[in-house]
Design an enzyme around this catalytic site. Structure first.
Site, PDB file in Angstrom:
ATOM      1  N   TRP A  24       0.805  -1.212   0.000  1.00 37.71           N
ATOM      2  CA  TRP A  24       0.000   0.000   0.000  1.00 37.71           C
ATOM      3  C   TRP A  24       0.843   1.268   0.000  1.00 37.71           C
ATOM      4  CZ3 TRP A  24      -3.908  -1.982  -1.833  1.00 37.71           C
ATOM      5  CH2 TRP A  24      -4.644  -3.023  -1.261  1.00 37.71           C
ATOM      6  N   HIS A  29      -0.902   2.762   4.013  1.00 37.79           N
ATOM      7  CA  HIS A  29      -0.830   2.370   5.419  1.00 37.79           C
ATOM      8  C   HIS A  29      -1.381   3.466   6.324  1.00 37.79           C
ATOM      9  CE1 HIS A  29       1.041  -1.551   5.553  1.00 37.79           C
ATOM     10  NE2 HIS A  29       1.857  -1.186   4.577  1.00 37.79           N
ATOM     11  N   ASP A  68       8.132  -0.800   7.558  1.00 33.68           N
ATOM     12  CA  ASP A  68       8.794  -0.849   6.267  1.00 33.68           C
ATOM     13  C   ASP A  68      10.164  -0.184   6.323  1.00 33.68           C
ATOM     14  OD1 ASP A  68       7.248  -2.358   4.491  1.00 33.68           O
ATOM     15  OD2 ASP A  68       5.843  -0.728   4.198  1.00 33.68           O
ATOM     16  N   ARG A  71      12.551  -2.712   8.382  1.00 36.85           N
ATOM     17  CA  ARG A  71      12.989  -3.943   7.722  1.00 36.85           C
ATOM     18  C   ARG A  71      14.257  -3.743   6.891  1.00 36.85           C
ATOM     19  NH1 ARG A  71       8.828  -5.542   2.914  1.00 36.85           N
ATOM     20  NH2 ARG A  71      10.404  -7.165   2.658  1.00 36.85           N
ATOM     21  N   HIS A  83       6.276  -9.622   6.412  1.00 39.36           N
ATOM     22  CA  HIS A  83       5.356  -8.721   5.724  1.00 39.36           C
ATOM     23  C   HIS A  83       4.451  -9.431   4.716  1.00 39.36           C
ATOM     24  CE1 HIS A  83       7.236  -4.743   6.921  1.00 39.36           C
ATOM     25  NE2 HIS A  83       8.120  -5.628   7.373  1.00 39.36           N
ATOM     26  N   HIS A 139       0.984  -2.055  11.236  1.00 39.92           N
ATOM     27  CA  HIS A 139       1.452  -2.208   9.857  1.00 39.92           C
ATOM     28  C   HIS A 139       0.960  -3.507   9.220  1.00 39.92           C
ATOM     29  CE1 HIS A 139       4.234  -1.338   6.533  1.00 39.92           C
ATOM     30  NE2 HIS A 139       4.409  -2.656   6.480  1.00 39.92           N
ATOM     31  N   ASP A 143      -0.765  -4.641   5.676  1.00 45.83           N
ATOM     32  CA  ASP A 143      -0.082  -5.498   4.708  1.00 45.83           C
ATOM     33  C   ASP A 143      -0.925  -6.694   4.282  1.00 45.83           C
ATOM     34  OD1 ASP A 143       2.327  -4.211   4.284  1.00 45.83           O
ATOM     35  OD2 ASP A 143       3.496  -5.462   5.647  1.00 45.83           O
ATOM     36  N   HIS A 149       0.647  -9.504  -1.288  1.00 46.01           N
ATOM     37  CA  HIS A 149       1.405  -9.875  -0.096  1.00 46.01           C
ATOM     38  C   HIS A 149       0.965 -11.240   0.408  1.00 46.01           C
ATOM     39  CE1 HIS A 149       4.048  -6.535   1.457  1.00 46.01           C
ATOM     40  NE2 HIS A 149       3.644  -6.130   0.279  1.00 46.01           N
ATOM     41  N   HIS A 172       3.526  -5.779  -8.592  1.00 43.80           N
ATOM     42  CA  HIS A 172       3.424  -5.582  -7.147  1.00 43.80           C
ATOM     43  C   HIS A 172       3.424  -4.085  -6.810  1.00 43.80           C
ATOM     44  CE1 HIS A 172       4.100  -7.149  -2.951  1.00 43.80           C
ATOM     45  NE2 HIS A 172       4.345  -5.859  -2.799  1.00 43.80           N
ATOM     46  N   ASP A 176       0.782  -1.621  -4.740  1.00 46.59           N
ATOM     47  CA  ASP A 176       1.200  -0.899  -3.532  1.00 46.59           C
ATOM     48  C   ASP A 176       0.896   0.588  -3.629  1.00 46.59           C
ATOM     49  OD1 ASP A 176       2.262  -3.153  -2.353  1.00 46.59           O
ATOM     50  OD2 ASP A 176       4.356  -2.610  -2.710  1.00 46.59           O
TER      51      ASP A 176
END
Length: 296
Positions: A24, A29, A68, A71, A83, A139, A143, A149, A172, A176
């Site tokens: 997203w 988010h 995010d 990570r 995630h 989060h 996700d 995802h 992808h 997002d």
């Protein structure tokens, strides 16, 4: 200090090269978080404002994309597999999530959401660990609503090259960012807040009103097993969208194509629904955590 826009630029570069990144985008988010803040109980608001040390209206949105960023740090790189879940199914003919098959090593979003919720409910956990757990939960509830995802094919669509409005990207990434932003009208915090207001109205009095109660059916944080079962239910729902929308006509129908036209038109209602649904679910998940914590 790095500005929010600079941070997002660096994260966008990283997202282009790493799988399963930035579901997203930050704006999506934040929208999920703002929707949740419109539905949480007063006790829940007070609990998380205190835990996150933020009494502003942005207390959930301000940390919604933190996982995010984390990570991609040395300390947080262990969390990258948390995630997503790689559903090894066969879209578009067959979709489905099998926890034994798709999360055999235990490192996936279904277990991560359950496990970080357990930390929040652990009265012996430190405030620092509970704060990290809260950021992860906020989060991951977002996700898990992004269909790619919850899909293994072509690294969750990362390896399906497409264009969008003439720019090279991948499937992808457009789920997002580009498609959500085509609905919200932008990528900023103000775009997220405005879109959340629109979706909140749709949930309370509009097109989603009749669906709202069903979104929380079966939601339970009572035990590790019920936490996992709820997360698995949500992942399975998201994964189904891979067959009926994301790759409805297969990889060959999208690979190398510009998806900013008819494809986006078909995807927008699904993106709106998934964002709205996960925002409402986040509120109810956080309410359940606070209710459980208060009863112990």
């Amino acid at each position: 200090m790095m500005t929010r826009s600079a941070t997002l630029t660096l994260l966008s570069v990283a997202a282009a090269t790493l799988p399963g990144a930035l579901a997203w985008g930050a704006m999506g988010h934040e929208t999920v978080a703002y929707i949740a803040s419109n539905f949480v109980a007063a006790d829940t608001k007070a609990y998380f404002q205190d835990l996150l040390d933020d009494t502003s209206a942005d207390y959930l949105a301000s940390v919604a994309a933190w996982a995010d960023s984390y990570r991609y740090t040395t300390a947080g790189k262990f969390s990258a597999p948390y995630h997503y879940i790689d559903a090894n199914d066969s879209p578009p003919s067959s979709c489905g999530v099998d926890l034994d098959r798709d999360c055999a090593d235990g490192a996936c979003i279904v277990n991560a959401l359950a496990n970080y919720t357990s930390i929040l409910l652990d009265g012996g956990a430190s405030d620092a660990n509970r704060q990290i757990a809260a950021k992860m939960v906020i989060h991951f509830v977002g996700d898990i609503g992004q269909p790619l995802h919850c899909e293994a094919l072509e690294v969750g669509g990362n390896d399906i090259d497409v264009t969008y409005d003439g720019d090279d990207t991948n499937l992808h990434h457009i789920w997002d960012s580009e498609i959500p932003e085509s609905v919200s009208g932008g990528s900023s915090l103000s775009s997220a807040k405005s879109w959340a207001t629109t979706l909140t109205t749709a949930i309370k009095t509009g097109e989603y009103k009749s669906q709202m109660t069903g979104w929380a059916t079966g939601l339970s944080v009572a035990t590790p097993a019920t936490r996992q079962a709820t997360a698995l239910q949500w992942a399975t729902e998201s994964n189904a969208r891979v067959c009926d929308t994301v790759l409805v006509d297969g990889v060959s129908a999208v690979e190398g194509e510009d998806l900013s036209g008819d494809y986006t038109d078909a995807a927008q209602p699904v993106v709106r629904l998934q964002i709205a649904k996960q925002g409402y679910r986040l509120a109810k998940w956080l309410d359940a955590i606070v209710a459980a914590a208060s009863s112990t």
